[in-house]
Motif scaffolding. Structure first.
Motif, PDB file in Angstrom:
ATOM      1  N   LEU A   4       0.769  -1.100  -0.175  1.00  0.00           N
ATOM      2  CA  LEU A   4      -0.025   0.089   0.110  1.00  0.00           C
ATOM      3  C   LEU A   4       0.999   1.157  -0.063  1.00  0.00           C
ATOM      4  CD1 LEU A   4      -2.421  -1.185   2.788  1.00  0.00           C
ATOM      5  CD2 LEU A   4      -3.136  -1.148   0.335  1.00  0.00           C
ATOM      6  N   GLY A   5       0.300   2.336  -0.312  1.00  0.00           N
ATOM      7  CA  GLY A   5       0.880   3.711  -0.038  1.00  0.00           C
ATOM      8  C   GLY A   5       0.259   4.498   0.752  1.00  0.00           C
ATOM      9  N   THR A   6       1.244   5.474   1.299  1.00  0.00           N
ATOM     10  CA  THR A   6       0.420   6.261   2.412  1.00  0.00           C
ATOM     11  C   THR A   6       1.417   7.398   2.533  1.00  0.00           C
ATOM     12  OG1 THR A   6      -0.278   6.540   4.693  1.00  0.00           O
ATOM     13  CG2 THR A   6       1.970   5.442   4.507  1.00  0.00           C
ATOM     14  N   PHE A   7       0.607   8.732   2.974  1.00  0.00           N
ATOM     15  CA  PHE A   7       1.350   9.860   3.422  1.00  0.00           C
ATOM     16  C   PHE A   7       0.589  10.604   4.757  1.00  0.00           C
ATOM     17  CE2 PHE A   7      -2.137  11.695   1.223  1.00  0.00           C
ATOM     18  CZ  PHE A   7      -2.602  12.818   1.877  1.00  0.00           C
ATOM     19  N   PHE A   8       1.464  11.235   5.667  1.00  0.00           N
ATOM     20  CA  PHE A   8       0.816  11.627   6.627  1.00  0.00           C
ATOM     21  C   PHE A   8       0.088  12.984   6.513  1.00  0.00           C
ATOM     22  CE2 PHE A   8       4.148   8.792   8.666  1.00  0.00           C
ATOM     23  CZ  PHE A   8       3.441   8.313   9.468  1.00  0.00           C
ATOM     24  N   SER A   9      -0.982  13.164   6.549  1.00  0.00           N
ATOM     25  CA  SER A   9      -2.025  14.325   6.231  1.00  0.00           C
ATOM     26  C   SER A   9      -1.920  15.362   7.527  1.00  0.00           C
ATOM     27  CB  SER A   9      -3.410  14.148   5.988  1.00  0.00           C
ATOM     28  OG  SER A   9      -4.029  15.180   5.627  1.00  0.00           O
ATOM     29  N   GLY A  10      -1.073  16.163   7.433  1.00  0.00           N
ATOM     30  CA  GLY A  10      -0.746  17.023   8.659  1.00  0.00           C
ATOM     31  C   GLY A  10      -2.064  18.359   8.439  1.00  0.00           C
ATOM     32  N   PHE A  11      -2.243  18.490   7.235  1.00  0.00           N
ATOM     33  CA  PHE A  11      -3.451  19.501   7.020  1.00  0.00           C
ATOM     34  C   PHE A  11      -4.787  18.924   8.050  1.00  0.00           C
ATOM     35  CE2 PHE A  11      -1.624  21.654   3.197  1.00  0.00           C
ATOM     36  CZ  PHE A  11      -0.827  22.156   3.892  1.00  0.00           C
ATOM     37  N   SER A  12      -4.981  17.584   7.811  1.00  0.00           N
ATOM     38  CA  SER A  12      -5.935  16.972   8.430  1.00  0.00           C
ATOM     39  C   SER A  12      -6.057  17.098   9.888  1.00  0.00           C
ATOM     40  CB  SER A  12      -6.347  15.605   8.287  1.00  0.00           C
ATOM     41  OG  SER A  12      -6.610  15.497   6.848  1.00  0.00           O
ATOM     42  N   LEU A  52      -2.457  13.192  16.744  1.00  0.00           N
ATOM     43  CA  LEU A  52      -1.018  12.957  16.548  1.00  0.00           C
ATOM     44  C   LEU A  52      -0.693  13.004  15.098  1.00  0.00           C
ATOM     45  CD1 LEU A  52       2.089  11.553  15.834  1.00  0.00           C
ATOM     46  CD2 LEU A  52       2.031  13.520  17.216  1.00  0.00           C
ATOM     47  N   SER A  53      -1.397  12.152  14.306  1.00  0.00           N
ATOM     48  CA  SER A  53      -1.195  11.857  13.154  1.00  0.00           C
ATOM     49  C   SER A  53      -2.484  11.047  12.091  1.00  0.00           C
ATOM     50  CB  SER A  53      -0.118  11.017  12.746  1.00  0.00           C
ATOM     51  OG  SER A  53      -0.341   9.615  13.159  1.00  0.00           O
ATOM     52  N   CYS A  54      -2.343  11.591  10.808  1.00  0.00           N
ATOM     53  CA  CYS A  54      -3.518  10.895  10.165  1.00  0.00           C
ATOM     54  C   CYS A  54      -2.592  10.308   8.946  1.00  0.00           C
ATOM     55  CB  CYS A  54      -4.527  12.160   9.676  1.00  0.00           C
ATOM     56  SG  CYS A  54      -5.575  11.507   8.323  1.00  0.00           S
ATOM     57  N   LEU A  55      -2.711   8.815   8.752  1.00  0.00           N
ATOM     58  CA  LEU A  55      -2.291   8.312   7.671  1.00  0.00           C
ATOM     59  C   LEU A  55      -3.298   8.022   6.482  1.00  0.00           C
ATOM     60  CD1 LEU A  55      -0.856   6.817  10.704  1.00  0.00           C
ATOM     61  CD2 LEU A  55       0.103   5.520   8.975  1.00  0.00           C
ATOM     62  N   VAL A  56      -3.376   8.568   5.487  1.00  0.00           N
ATOM     63  CA  VAL A  56      -4.077   8.354   4.266  1.00  0.00           C
ATOM     64  C   VAL A  56      -3.528   7.256   3.453  1.00  0.00           C
ATOM     65  CG1 VAL A  56      -4.796   9.706   2.224  1.00  0.00           C
ATOM     66  CG2 VAL A  56      -4.793  10.989   4.384  1.00  0.00           C
ATOM     67  N   ILE A  57      -4.383   6.386   3.156  1.00  0.00           N
ATOM     68  CA  ILE A  57      -3.687   5.135   2.762  1.00  0.00           C
ATOM     69  C   ILE A  57      -4.430   4.693   1.558  1.00  0.00           C
ATOM     70  CG2 ILE A  57      -3.713   2.417   3.433  1.00  0.00           C
ATOM     71  CD1 ILE A  57      -3.323   3.515   6.407  1.00  0.00           C
ATOM     72  N   GLY A  58      -4.127   3.975   0.602  1.00  0.00           N
ATOM     73  CA  GLY A  58      -4.509   3.250  -0.564  1.00  0.00           C
ATOM     74  C   GLY A  58      -3.653   2.837  -1.397  1.00  0.00           C
ATOM     75  N   TYR A  59      -4.116   1.927  -2.338  1.00  0.00           N
ATOM     76  CA  TYR A  59      -3.039   1.467  -3.517  1.00  0.00           C
ATOM     77  C   TYR A  59      -2.534   2.358  -4.319  1.00  0.00           C
ATOM     78  CZ  TYR A  59      -4.349  -3.292  -2.021  1.00  0.00           C
ATOM     79  OH  TYR A  59      -4.529  -4.731  -1.404  1.00  0.00           O
ATOM     80  N   PRO A  60      -1.019   2.299  -4.276  1.00  0.00           N
ATOM     81  CA  PRO A  60      -0.511   3.585  -4.835  1.00  0.00           C
ATOM     82  C   PRO A  60      -0.638   3.392  -6.549  1.00  0.00           C
ATOM     83  CG  PRO A  60       1.090   1.989  -4.274  1.00  0.00           C
ATOM     84  CD  PRO A  60      -0.442   1.446  -3.510  1.00  0.00           C
ATOM     85  N   ASN A  61      -0.730   4.501  -7.242  1.00  0.00           N
ATOM     86  CA  ASN A  61      -1.085   4.500  -8.770  1.00  0.00           C
ATOM     87  C   ASN A  61       0.262   5.286  -9.324  1.00  0.00           C
ATOM     88  OD1 ASN A  61      -2.482   4.137 -11.109  1.00  0.00           O
ATOM     89  ND2 ASN A  61      -3.432   5.880 -11.042  1.00  0.00           N
TER      90      ASN A  61
END
Length: 273
Positions: free
Chosen positions: A216-224, A247-256
């Motif tokens: 999977l892919g993810t990034f930390f959404s600081g704006f959220s 503390l954090s929000c991991l946005v997760i999905g299959y990377p395109n």
């Protein structure tokens, strides 16, 4: 309560030596645990060579005997894995399987916490992600407008973010799919909360690693996280109250997207003393 099976115990004293709070002693050559001082870290369970220690505080089915092939990660491969990871913001239109989400949470659950507090909690957003997305954009717009209306030398560094939030809201309203620049149409977001930011940060970091290992892919959404701060509608949606520290929000999905190599980084600042 942690207990010792006296019939199994061989009096080796390994648990006595390894207990972080010195709450285990040998009585008549058998280990005995003072549960009043015990903070339930489980070191005694892990180290006992004859499986004499158990507890009814946790599920003993979680306990897995060590096996070199299953538990060893080659150091250079792990380092390369960490170097290769990227923050992914391009996702396929594909749902993330329940078992993979549960494995990500499991990784957070087994991450160390100070004083074994185990005080990290998680909110998995899937069904209500569209509703959350709307609230996040609206919250950031309001915060951005407030910053722009009251610019001071102390808040000048926030001006570019404020303008970005206001502009992003307008674009999002025009086309919520094409112009989603906060969640990037990912199918799931996991919020990590704890009264102790170090505990939540450690869990979040391990969760990111297992996310990549799962393909999977993810990034930390600081704006959220910024949007959720002091925003009751978002906190209500997440089932949190103002005392919960996000503390954090991991946005997760299959990377395109497919990356081909690692990238350079600044040299480490190290003080050898």
């Amino acid at each position: 309560m942690f207990s010792v099976n006296k019939e199994k115990c061989i009096g080796c004293s390994q648990c006595v030596k390894d207990c972080p709070v010195s709450t285990i002693s040998l009585v008549d050559n058998k280990a005995e645990i003072n549960n009043e001082r015990c903070f339930k870290c489980g070191h005694c369970i892990a180290i006992c060579p004859v499986e004499a220690v158990s507890t009814d505080d946790y599920n003993m089915e979680d306990v897995i005997p060590y096996d070199n092939d299953s538990f060893t990660v080659e150091a250079d491969n792990l380092l390369n894995f960490i170097k290769f990871r990227r923050s992914v913001r391009r996702f396929k239109d594909k749902e993330v399987e329940q078992e993979k989400i549960e494995k990500i949470i499991e990784t957070g659950r087994f991450t160390q916490t100070s004083t074994n507090s185990q005080d990290v909690s998680y909110v998995v957003v899937r069904e209500k992600l569209d509703e959350l997305r709307d609230l996040v954009y609206e919250s950031l717009k309001i915060k951005g407008e407030a910053i722009l209306a009251n610019l001071t030398p102390q808040t000048a560094h926030l001006e570019r973010y404020a303008r970005m939030w206001v502009a992003s809201y307008e674009m999002y309203k025009q086309d919520p799919v094409k112009n989603d620049k906060i969640f990037f149409n990912a199918p799931v977001a996991i919020f990590v909360a704890s009264p102790n930011n170090v505990n939540a940060g450690l869990a979040s970091s391990n969760m990111e690693l297992i996310t990549n290992a799962l393909g999977l892919g993810t990034f930390f959404s600081g704006f959220s996280i910024v949007a959720a701060k002091d925003n009751q509608p978002i906190l209500d949606l997440l089932g949190l109250d103002s005392s919960d520290e996000l503390l954090s929000c991991l946005v997760i999905g299959y990377p395109n997207v497919k990356y081909q190599r690692t990238v350079p980084r600044k040299d480490a600042v190290v003080n050898w003393i």
